[in-house]
Design a protein around this motif. Structure first.
Motif, PDB file in Angstrom:
ATOM      1  N   GLY A 111       0.787  -1.305  -0.024  1.00  0.00           N
ATOM      2  CA  GLY A 111      -0.013  -0.059   0.023  1.00  0.00           C
ATOM      3  C   GLY A 111       0.698   1.238  -0.010  1.00  0.00           C
ATOM      4  O   GLY A 111       0.299   2.404  -0.113  1.00  0.00           O
ATOM      5  N   GLY A 113       2.937   2.087  -2.097  1.00  0.00           N
ATOM      6  CA  GLY A 113       2.843   2.747  -3.294  1.00  0.00           C
ATOM      7  C   GLY A 113       3.991   2.132  -4.107  1.00  0.00           C
ATOM      8  O   GLY A 113       4.618   2.889  -5.295  1.00  0.00           O
ATOM      9  N   LYS A 114       4.445   0.900  -4.027  1.00  0.00           N
ATOM     10  CA  LYS A 114       5.834   0.493  -4.466  1.00  0.00           C
ATOM     11  C   LYS A 114       5.620   0.178  -6.041  1.00  0.00           C
ATOM     12  O   LYS A 114       6.304   0.489  -6.780  1.00  0.00           O
ATOM     13  CB  LYS A 114       6.128  -0.913  -3.886  1.00  0.00           C
ATOM     14  N   THR A 115       4.570  -0.622  -6.435  1.00  0.00           N
ATOM     15  CA  THR A 115       4.352  -0.818  -7.821  1.00  0.00           C
ATOM     16  C   THR A 115       4.058   0.252  -8.674  1.00  0.00           C
ATOM     17  O   THR A 115       4.702   0.141  -9.653  1.00  0.00           O
ATOM     18  CB  THR A 115       3.128  -2.097  -7.915  1.00  0.00           C
ATOM     19  N   THR A 116       3.484   1.193  -8.031  1.00  0.00           N
ATOM     20  CA  THR A 116       3.091   2.242  -8.853  1.00  0.00           C
ATOM     21  C   THR A 116       4.635   2.936  -9.161  1.00  0.00           C
ATOM     22  O   THR A 116       4.739   3.745 -10.127  1.00  0.00           O
ATOM     23  CB  THR A 116       1.999   3.311  -8.042  1.00  0.00           C
ATOM     24  N   LYS A 120       6.316   4.595 -12.175  1.00  0.00           N
ATOM     25  CA  LYS A 120       6.797   5.809 -12.237  1.00  0.00           C
ATOM     26  C   LYS A 120       8.340   5.964 -12.880  1.00  0.00           C
ATOM     27  O   LYS A 120       9.017   7.029 -13.657  1.00  0.00           O
ATOM     28  CB  LYS A 120       6.467   6.608 -10.842  1.00  0.00           C
ATOM     29  N   GLN A 147      -1.038  -6.091 -12.015  1.00  0.00           N
ATOM     30  CA  GLN A 147      -0.992  -4.584 -11.855  1.00  0.00           C
ATOM     31  C   GLN A 147       0.364  -4.248 -12.537  1.00  0.00           C
ATOM     32  O   GLN A 147       0.269  -3.231 -13.238  1.00  0.00           O
ATOM     33  CB  GLN A 147      -0.781  -4.350 -10.233  1.00  0.00           C
ATOM     34  N   LYS A 249       2.920   9.763  -2.125  1.00  0.00           N
ATOM     35  CA  LYS A 249       1.906  10.847  -1.666  1.00  0.00           C
ATOM     36  C   LYS A 249       2.163  11.981  -0.910  1.00  0.00           C
ATOM     37  O   LYS A 249       1.463  12.285  -0.103  1.00  0.00           O
ATOM     38  CB  LYS A 249       1.011   9.733  -0.774  1.00  0.00           C
ATOM     39  N   ASP A 251       1.511  14.462  -2.560  1.00  0.00           N
ATOM     40  CA  ASP A 251       0.525  15.192  -3.124  1.00  0.00           C
ATOM     41  C   ASP A 251      -0.596  15.485  -2.233  1.00  0.00           C
ATOM     42  O   ASP A 251      -1.598  16.180  -2.051  1.00  0.00           O
ATOM     43  CB  ASP A 251       0.050  15.003  -4.375  1.00  0.00           C
ATOM     44  N   GLY A 274       6.919  10.891  -4.645  1.00  0.00           N
ATOM     45  CA  GLY A 274       5.621  10.582  -5.648  1.00  0.00           C
ATOM     46  C   GLY A 274       4.614  11.739  -5.434  1.00  0.00           C
ATOM     47  O   GLY A 274       4.444  12.187  -4.111  1.00  0.00           O
ATOM     48  N   GLY A 276       1.579  12.163  -6.995  1.00  0.00           N
ATOM     49  CA  GLY A 276      -0.098  11.826  -7.617  1.00  0.00           C
ATOM     50  C   GLY A 276       0.029  10.369  -8.202  1.00  0.00           C
ATOM     51  O   GLY A 276       1.047   9.666  -7.992  1.00  0.00           O
ATOM     52  N   GLU A 277      -1.208   9.941  -8.739  1.00  0.00           N
ATOM     53  CA  GLU A 277      -1.558   8.351  -8.933  1.00  0.00           C
ATOM     54  C   GLU A 277      -1.010   8.322 -10.402  1.00  0.00           C
ATOM     55  O   GLU A 277      -0.753   7.128 -10.573  1.00  0.00           O
ATOM     56  CB  GLU A 277      -2.985   8.104  -8.568  1.00  0.00           C
TER      57      GLU A 277
HETATM   58  P1  GDP Z   1       2.019  -1.283  -3.249  1.00  0.00           P
HETATM   59  O1  GDP Z   1       1.063  -2.278  -2.598  1.00  0.00           O
HETATM   60  O2  GDP Z   1       3.029  -0.712  -2.360  1.00  0.00           O
HETATM   61  O3  GDP Z   1       2.639  -1.659  -4.462  1.00  0.00           O
HETATM   62  O4  GDP Z   1       1.253   0.244  -3.686  1.00  0.00           O
HETATM   63  P2  GDP Z   1       0.547   0.401  -4.936  1.00  0.00           P
HETATM   64  O5  GDP Z   1       1.411   0.823  -5.888  1.00  0.00           O
HETATM   65  O6  GDP Z   1      -0.375  -0.457  -5.621  1.00  0.00           O
HETATM   66  O7  GDP Z   1      -0.167   2.026  -4.597  1.00  0.00           O
HETATM   67  C1  GDP Z   1      -1.341   1.983  -3.596  1.00  0.00           C
HETATM   68  C2  GDP Z   1      -2.096   2.907  -3.880  1.00  0.00           C
HETATM   69  O8  GDP Z   1      -1.412   4.253  -3.744  1.00  0.00           O
HETATM   70  C3  GDP Z   1      -2.721   3.131  -5.225  1.00  0.00           C
HETATM   71  O9  GDP Z   1      -4.140   3.318  -5.259  1.00  0.00           O
HETATM   72  C4  GDP Z   1      -1.850   4.265  -6.088  1.00  0.00           C
HETATM   73  O10 GDP Z   1      -2.533   4.774  -7.017  1.00  0.00           O
HETATM   74  C5  GDP Z   1      -1.437   5.029  -4.668  1.00  0.00           C
HETATM   75  N1  GDP Z   1      -0.326   5.980  -4.783  1.00  0.00           N
HETATM   76  C6  GDP Z   1       0.845   5.527  -5.240  1.00  0.00           C
HETATM   77  N2  GDP Z   1       1.742   6.556  -4.954  1.00  0.00           N
HETATM   78  C7  GDP Z   1       1.020   7.845  -4.866  1.00  0.00           C
HETATM   79  C8  GDP Z   1       1.298   8.943  -4.943  1.00  0.00           C
HETATM   80  O11 GDP Z   1       2.405   9.663  -4.815  1.00  0.00           O
HETATM   81  N3  GDP Z   1       0.295   9.939  -4.784  1.00  0.00           N
HETATM   82  C9  GDP Z   1      -1.002   9.274  -4.578  1.00  0.00           C
HETATM   83  N4  GDP Z   1      -2.039  10.530  -4.454  1.00  0.00           N
HETATM   84  N5  GDP Z   1      -1.354   8.128  -4.692  1.00  0.00           N
HETATM   85  C10 GDP Z   1      -0.361   7.240  -4.835  1.00  0.00           C
END
Ligand code: GDP
Length: 296
Positions: A111, A113-116, A120, A147, A249, A251, A274, A276-277
């Motif tokens: 959660g 934001g690793k995969t996102t 990026k 994902q 996050k 933002d 990071g 934004g999404e």
């Molecule tokens: P993981 O479980 O660590 O791989 O997390 P995900 O990459 O799936 O991200 C979890 C949630 O955080 C998703 O809904 C992403 O869109 C959101 N997210 C990730 N990075 C950011 C960011 O920099 N800003 C915002 N607002 N949301 C983010």
């Protein structure tokens, strides 16, 4: 917005200082108390706040700025410089291996934001003319692999996967060979996330590390979680060793404690934030710009 409340409080403090014209030591002491409170309320680590305020005070009083014509301005300048130092001083860049591929291992709790962030970083590096390969080594959640595949398709970046049941260490190792034979100059490994840090997770990450010898191990943490993010970074750094942190996050309306404490507590620089999404929402972390954002 991040730092909003901290920025407001510091501005109030400086307004009061400016109102005084010439400053007495008492004025400085009051300002230091206010700064201390503002930082603590922003969820900055207690020890970090203590050292920070002591340093400002020492410089403010030591440099005879109280005798200067614009002492308040001088105090603000010192706070600006020290905030910049606190966040690492200067920008910390990604290590690019002289002989490709550069291997980047991304770690983090679920959660964060690793995969996102993998997506990026791939976006950013591709824009710089690199040919990244993503590696799906988070085998415990099939959704995580999917994902990453979706992100890879979106970006036209290949995603290396192996059949279900393959050990993540093998996946990472095979991925490097694949990168070598496919001219991928950057390999970004998306490792498993868990809800909490546990021995099994650390062991797996250590095994991947000792097998592929990453040039960069980046930990992804969520700025909204404040000191928890700092604690997570501290334990990952102790157990695994980190080259940098990606703070996500930014933002949101995080108070800013994580951004201000990570470097001082762990010694690891924040390399990216990071914002934004979207997959373009990644920026390099510039301590001086961040300090100005707090003080302007
Ligand atoms: P993981 O479980 O660590 O791989 O997390 P995900 O990459 O799936 O991200 C979890 C949630 O955080 C998703 O809904 C992403 O869109 C959101 N997210 C990730 N990075 C950011 C960011 O920099 N800003 C915002 N607002 N949301 C983010």
């Amino acid at each position: 917005m991040i730092f909003e409340s901290l920025a407001e409080k510091l501005q109030d403090t400086f307004k009061k200082l400016r109102g005084h014209g010439r400053l007495s030591e008492d004025d400085v002491n009051t300002a230091m108390r206010d700064i201390r409170m503002a930082l603590l309320e922003a969820d900055v680590n207690f020890k970090v706040v203590k050292n920070f305020v002591a340093k400002i005070k020492e410089r403010a009083i030591g440099a005879n700025i109280l005798e200067s014509l614009t002492p308040a301005q001088a105090v603000i300048q010192i706070v600006n410089e020290e905030l910049t130092q606190l966040m690492g001083g200067s920008v910390s860049r990604l290590t690019i291996a002289p002989n490709p591929p550069t291997i980047i291992m991304m770690a983090g709790l679920q959660g964060a934001g690793k995969t996102t962030s993998v997506g990026k970083l791939g976006t950013m590096l591709k824009k710089q003319g690199k040919r990244p390969l993503f590696v799906a080594a988070d085998i415990y959640r099939p959704a995580a692999i999917k994902q990453l595949q979706v992100i890879g398709e979106q970006l036209d970046i290949p995603v290396f996967t192996m059949p279900e049941g393959t050990n993540p260490v093998t996946i990472a190792d095979e991925a490097i060979k694949h990168a070598l034979s496919h001219a991928n100059d950057i390999v970004i490994i998306d490792t498993a996330g868990r809800l909490h840090i546990n021995e099994e997770l650390m062991q797996e990450l250590k095994s991947i590390k000792s097998t592929v010898h990453p040039h960069e191990i980046l930990l992804v943490v969520d700025a909204m979680t404040g000191q928890d993010a700092v604690n997570v970074a501290e334990s990952f750094n102790k157990d695994l060793g980190l080259d940098g942190v990606v703070l996500t996050k930014m933002d949101g309306d995080a108070r800013g404690g994580a951004a201000l404490s990570v470097k001082a507590v762990t010694g690891c620089p924040i390399k990216f934030v990071g914002t934004g999404e979207k997959l373009e929402a990644l920026e390099m972390f510039y301590p001086d710009r961040m300090a100005s954002r707090i003080l302007d």
